[in-house]
Design an enzyme around this catalytic site. Sequence first.
Site, PDB file in Angstrom:
ATOM      1  N   GLN A  55       0.835  -1.204   0.000  1.00 24.25           N
ATOM      2  CA  GLN A  55       0.000   0.000   0.000  1.00 24.25           C
ATOM      3  C   GLN A  55       0.873   1.259   0.000  1.00 24.25           C
ATOM      4  OE1 GLN A  55      -2.416   0.314   3.516  1.00 24.25           O
ATOM      5  NE2 GLN A  55      -3.955   1.612   2.536  1.00 24.25           N
TER       6      GLN A  55
ATOM      7  N   HIS B 254       1.257   3.693  -3.533  1.00 23.70           N
ATOM      8  CA  HIS B 254       0.533   4.965  -3.517  1.00 23.70           C
ATOM      9  C   HIS B 254       1.380   6.144  -3.995  1.00 23.70           C
ATOM     10  CE1 HIS B 254      -2.720   2.762  -1.994  1.00 23.70           C
ATOM     11  NE2 HIS B 254      -3.372   3.750  -1.428  1.00 23.70           N
TER      12      HIS B 254
ATOM     13  N   LEU C  51      -5.821  -3.497 -10.917  1.00 26.02           N
ATOM     14  CA  LEU C  51      -5.493  -4.855 -10.455  1.00 26.02           C
ATOM     15  C   LEU C  51      -4.809  -4.854  -9.103  1.00 26.02           C
ATOM     16  CD1 LEU C  51      -2.274  -5.834 -10.722  1.00 26.02           C
ATOM     17  CD2 LEU C  51      -2.783  -5.810 -13.145  1.00 26.02           C
ATOM     18  N   TYR C  52      -4.216  -3.671  -8.739  1.00 24.16           N
ATOM     19  CA  TYR C  52      -3.488  -3.579  -7.460  1.00 24.16           C
ATOM     20  C   TYR C  52      -4.404  -3.276  -6.274  1.00 24.16           C
ATOM     21  CZ  TYR C  52       1.527  -3.859  -6.365  1.00 24.16           C
ATOM     22  OH  TYR C  52       2.773  -4.290  -5.991  1.00 24.16           O
TER      23      TYR C  52
ATOM     24  N   HIS D  56      -7.304  -5.284  -1.593  1.00 24.57           N
ATOM     25  CA  HIS D  56      -7.928  -5.139  -0.275  1.00 24.57           C
ATOM     26  C   HIS D  56      -8.242  -6.451   0.442  1.00 24.57           C
ATOM     27  CE1 HIS D  56      -8.164  -1.151  -2.109  1.00 24.57           C
ATOM     28  NE2 HIS D  56      -7.989  -0.731  -0.873  1.00 24.57           N
TER      29      HIS D  56
ATOM     30  N   GLY E 189       0.237  -8.378 -13.851  1.00 20.21           N
ATOM     31  CA  GLY E 189       0.902  -7.510 -12.875  1.00 20.21           C
ATOM     32  C   GLY E 189       2.416  -7.487 -13.034  1.00 20.21           C
TER      33      GLY E 189
ATOM     34  N   SER F 127       4.921  -4.209 -13.296  1.00 22.27           N
ATOM     35  CA  SER F 127       5.779  -4.024 -12.149  1.00 22.27           C
ATOM     36  C   SER F 127       7.257  -3.940 -12.569  1.00 22.27           C
ATOM     37  CB  SER F 127       5.534  -5.185 -11.181  1.00 22.27           C
ATOM     38  OG  SER F 127       6.522  -5.212 -10.200  1.00 22.27           O
TER      39      SER F 127
HETATM   40  C1  HEM Z   1      -7.252  -0.842   6.153  1.00 29.83           C
HETATM   41  C2  HEM Z   1      -6.596  -0.698   5.062  1.00 29.83           C
HETATM   42  C3  HEM Z   1      -7.073   0.063   3.839  1.00 29.83           C
HETATM   43  C4  HEM Z   1      -8.034   1.014   3.720  1.00 29.83           C
HETATM   44  C5  HEM Z   1      -8.920   1.594   4.822  1.00 29.83           C
HETATM   45  C6  HEM Z   1      -8.068   1.400   2.320  1.00 29.83           C
HETATM   46  C7  HEM Z   1      -8.915   2.355   1.796  1.00 29.83           C
HETATM   47  C8  HEM Z   1      -8.862   2.835   0.509  1.00 29.83           C
HETATM   48  C9  HEM Z   1      -9.647   3.919   0.004  1.00 29.83           C
HETATM   49  C10 HEM Z   1     -10.704   4.677   0.800  1.00 29.83           C
HETATM   50  C11 HEM Z   1      -9.291   4.120  -1.285  1.00 29.83           C
HETATM   51  C12 HEM Z   1      -9.840   5.168  -2.241  1.00 29.83           C
HETATM   52  C13 HEM Z   1     -10.932   4.573  -3.055  1.00 29.83           C
HETATM   53  C14 HEM Z   1     -11.445   5.539  -4.083  1.00 29.83           C
HETATM   54  O1  HEM Z   1     -12.055   6.534  -3.709  1.00 29.83           O
HETATM   55  O2  HEM Z   1     -11.225   5.275  -5.258  1.00 29.83           O
HETATM   56  C15 HEM Z   1      -8.267   3.153  -1.591  1.00 29.83           C
HETATM   57  C16 HEM Z   1      -7.623   3.067  -2.802  1.00 29.83           C
HETATM   58  C17 HEM Z   1      -6.630   2.165  -3.095  1.00 29.83           C
HETATM   59  N1  HEM Z   1      -6.116   1.186  -2.261  1.00 29.83           N
HETATM   60 FE1  HEM Z   1      -6.677   0.882  -0.353  1.00 29.83          FE
HETATM   61  N2  HEM Z   1      -7.138   0.679   1.631  1.00 29.83           N
HETATM   62  C18 HEM Z   1      -6.507  -0.144   2.509  1.00 29.83           C
HETATM   63  C19 HEM Z   1      -5.515  -1.049   2.223  1.00 29.83           C
HETATM   64  C20 HEM Z   1      -4.934  -1.229   0.993  1.00 29.83           C
HETATM   65  C21 HEM Z   1      -3.893  -2.178   0.717  1.00 29.83           C
HETATM   66  C22 HEM Z   1      -3.265  -3.137   1.711  1.00 29.83           C
HETATM   67  C23 HEM Z   1      -3.571  -2.052  -0.592  1.00 29.83           C
HETATM   68  C24 HEM Z   1      -2.528  -2.891  -1.256  1.00 29.83           C
HETATM   69  C25 HEM Z   1      -1.899  -2.618  -2.333  1.00 29.83           C
HETATM   70  C26 HEM Z   1      -4.418  -0.990  -1.148  1.00 29.83           C
HETATM   71  C27 HEM Z   1      -4.397  -0.533  -2.462  1.00 29.83           C
HETATM   72  C28 HEM Z   1      -5.152   0.513  -2.945  1.00 29.83           C
HETATM   73  C29 HEM Z   1      -4.991   1.083  -4.271  1.00 29.83           C
HETATM   74  C30 HEM Z   1      -4.007   0.633  -5.337  1.00 29.83           C
HETATM   75  C31 HEM Z   1      -5.906   2.123  -4.361  1.00 29.83           C
HETATM   76  C32 HEM Z   1      -6.099   3.091  -5.542  1.00 29.83           C
HETATM   77  C33 HEM Z   1      -5.363   4.374  -5.242  1.00 29.83           C
HETATM   78  C34 HEM Z   1      -5.624   5.463  -6.220  1.00 29.83           C
HETATM   79  O3  HEM Z   1      -6.061   5.192  -7.343  1.00 29.83           O
HETATM   80  O4  HEM Z   1      -5.402   6.631  -5.875  1.00 29.83           O
HETATM   81  N3  HEM Z   1      -5.225  -0.533  -0.152  1.00 29.83           N
HETATM   82  N4  HEM Z   1      -8.025   2.379  -0.491  1.00 29.83           N
END
Ligand code: HEM
Length: 608
Positions: A192, A196, A373-374, A377, A515, A519
Amino acid sequence: MNKSSSAVFLLALGFLVCEAGNPCCSEPCENRGVCTALGTHNYECDCTRTGYHGQNCTTPEFLTWIKISLKPSPNTVHYILTHFKGFWNIINNISFLRDAIMRYVLTSRSHMIDSPPTFNADYGYKNWEAYSNLSYYTRVLPPVAEDCPTPMGVVGKKELPDIKLLAEKLLLRRQFIPDPQGTSLMFAFFAQHFTHQFFKSDMKRGPAFTRAKNHGVDLSHIYGDNLDRQHRLRLLEDGKLKYQIVDGEIYPPTVKEVGVDMHYPPHVPDSHRFAVGHEAFGLVPGLMMYATIWLREHNRVCDVLKEVHPDWDDERLFQTARLILIGETIKIVIEDYVQHLSGYNFKLKFDPELLFNQRFQYQNRISSEFNTLYHWHPLMPDTFHIEEKEYNYKQFVFNTSVVTEHGINNLVDSFSKQIAGRVAGGRNVPGPILHVAMKSIKDSRKMRYRSLNAYRKRFSMKPYTSFEDMTGETEMAAVLEEMYGHVDAVELYAGLLVEKPRPNSIFGETMVEMGAPFSLKGLMGNPICSPEYWKPSTFGGSVGFDIVNTASLQRLVCHNVRGSCPVASFYVPDVKDTGSIIINSSSAHSQSSDINPTVILKERTTEL
Ligand code: HEM
Ligand SMILES: *[C@@H]1O[C@H](CO)[C@@H](O)[C@H](O)[C@H]1NC(C)=O
Ligand SMILES: *[C@@H]1O[C@H](CO)[C@@H](O)[C@H](O)[C@H]1NC(C)=O
Ligand SMILES: *[C@@H]1O[C@H](CO)[C@@H](O)[C@H](O)[C@H]1NC(C)=O
Ligand SMILES: *[C@@H]1O[C@H](CO)[C@@H](O)[C@H](O)[C@H]1NC(C)=O
Ligand SMILES: *[C@@H]1O[C@H](CO)[C@@H](O)[C@H](O)[C@H]1NC(C)=O
C-alpha cells in the site's frame, strides 16, 4: 409474405444488426493486431510486427509458429519456477545462469508493455494528446467504443450487474481466508505504501487521471509530489527531513509545524497529525509506520553521506540521499517483495546491467489497469493484532496514536507475525472496505474497460472458456453466469478477485501475468537503472552505491529501530515452512456491520 420478400427482410435485418455498432466492437483482430473500422460494416486489422498475418492476424508466420509451438504455457513456467527447489538452489549459485534467467524474466515481461505508451481512457487510437498529456493514466487496451451494442463490446448483457449485489455475492468476506503463501501484514502495508506514490487518482478530474507526476518510483510519497511540499518537509540542513522526537524516538513532524496539507478527520488532535510526503498516509498506522521508517532512513543516509562528503551542502546531500533511497526501494521491491509474491525458488536479482545490451526503454507510464489490479484489499484481516492489543477498523483507521503507542519496533514485530488474506478465489474483501472494491468496479465501467478475457488475450493467456474454468468451482461460477450471461463479458476486477488461485497461491494466473510486466517495467524503467546513472558517483560514491546494493527489508528495519531489531518479514515464517495452514483462524468473523469507516474515509480520502 412470399419467399423472396422475406429473404430481403432477413438481409436487411442482418445489415441492421451489423450497423448497431462499429465492427471493431467484436474485437476481431487477434494477437495484438490493431482494429480500424472502415464504415459501419467493415474493418481492417493492422498486423504489422505481430508475427501474424491474415484478415484477423490469426495466421502465424513461420518463426512465430516455431516460437508458439515451443513456448510452454504461463502455468507450466510458473510450476517449474515454484517447484524443484534443489535444482534452483544449484542454478541460483551459478552466476551466469542466474543472470541469463533474470535477464529473460526482465525482457520477456517488459516486452508485454508498450513503451512509449499509447492509449488513454479518452483515446482508443494513437495520437499526440494521449501520448503527451501526463495527467492521464495510460491504457494497455483502448476503451470499448461508445457505440458498441453491449458494455463489453458485443457479448454479454446490455447492462452490467448491479455493483452492490455483485460485491455482496462474490467479493464480500464470509470468513477470513488466510493467504496460503503466508503473506504478512508487513507485506500488505509495504504494498500500500509503495504503490501509492504512483497510484494517486485525481478524483476531482475522474478515475482516468493521476496526480502523481512521474509515473514511477520517484518516492513522492516520502518527499511530496511538488517542490513546495518538499521544501516544507525538509529541514534544509545536512540534507535531512524535518522530524520530531516522541519518547526518545524519531517520528514525522506535525502538520502544524510544517504546514502541509494532510487528510485527517476532525477528531484527530493536532499533536497526532503527522505530516509526510503523501497526503493520505494518516489513513492507517501501517502506512505511517513505513513513512517513519523511510524518514529515519533518509536522515541516516544523509549522516553517512556527510561523513564522506563533509563539504557537500544541504541540497546535494538531500538529492543524493533521495537517489539512494530510490535505489534501495527498487532493490527491496525486487529481491524481497516480488521474490516473496512470486513464490519462485529461482532467486531474483536487481541488477540493471543485465539490460544494458538489450532493447529496453528507460521510461514508464502508469496504466489504469495496473492501478485497478493492485486493489489488493482482500489482504486486510478482520482485526489488527499489535502486541497484546486487538484493533478493529474503527479503532485502527486514522489512529496515528497506534504508531507512537507501540513504537516502530513492536509494529514491525506484530505485522510480520500476522497473516494477510488471500486475494484471488473470491469472497475475501473485509466488510469495512468493501466499498473500495465497489468503487473500483464503478471506475472501471466509467473508463470502459474491456473484459477479463480480452486482457488475458492481450497478455498472452488463453481466454477462459467457461465460468467454471474461471473460478475452478461451481457456486460462484453460477452466480457469475447469471450476472454476466457470457464468460467473455466478465469484468476485469471482479474476474481477478474470483479467479481460481494457482495451487497454494495468493493470486490466480491473470493477476500475475498482467501484474508482473507492469511491475518490472516500472522498476527497471527508472532512470537510475540506465547506463549513465547506474554507477557509484551517482550515489555519492561507493559508500552510497553499497547502501543500494545491500538493501533489504531486514536491514532497512534494523538500521532504523532503537535497541535490538525485530524480525522483519513479508511472510509469516511458520506458514511458509510447514506449507500447511490453519484454515479457520481464531480471528473474529468479518462484520460488514462493524462500525463502517466509509463515512470518515469518504470524507477525507476521496483523493487517496
Ligand atoms: C485498512 C486498510 C485500507 C483502507 C482503509 C483502504 C482504503 C482505501 C480507500 C478509501 C481508497 C480510495 C478509493 C477511491 O475513492 O477510489 C483506496 C484506494 C486504493 N487502495 Fe486501499 N485501503 C486499505 C488497504 C490497501 C492495501 C493493503 C492495498 C494494497 C496494495 C491498497 C491498495 C489501494 C490502491 C491501489 C488504491 C487506488 C489508489 C488510487 O487510485 O489513488 N489498499 N483504499
Ligand atoms: C475474421 O473474423 C471475423 C469476425 O470475427 C470472421 O467473420 C471472419 O471469418 C474471420 N476471418 C478469417 C479469415 O478468419
Ligand atoms: C553457493 O555458493 C556459495 C558461495 O558462492 C556457497 O557458500 C554455498 O554453499 C553454495 N550453495 C550451494 C547450495 O551450493
Ligand atoms: C490533459 O487533459 C485534460 C482533459 O482533457 C485537460 O483538462 C488537461 O488540461 C490536460 N493537461 C495538459 C497538461 O494539457
Ligand atoms: C487509538 O489507539 C490508541 C492507542 O492504542 C487507543 O488507546 C485508542 O483507543 C485508539 N483510538 C480510537 C478512536 O479507537
Ligand atoms: C472451517 O469452518 C467451516 C465453516 O465454519 C467448516 O465447515 C469447516 O469444517 C472448518 N474447517 C476446519 C479445518 O476446521
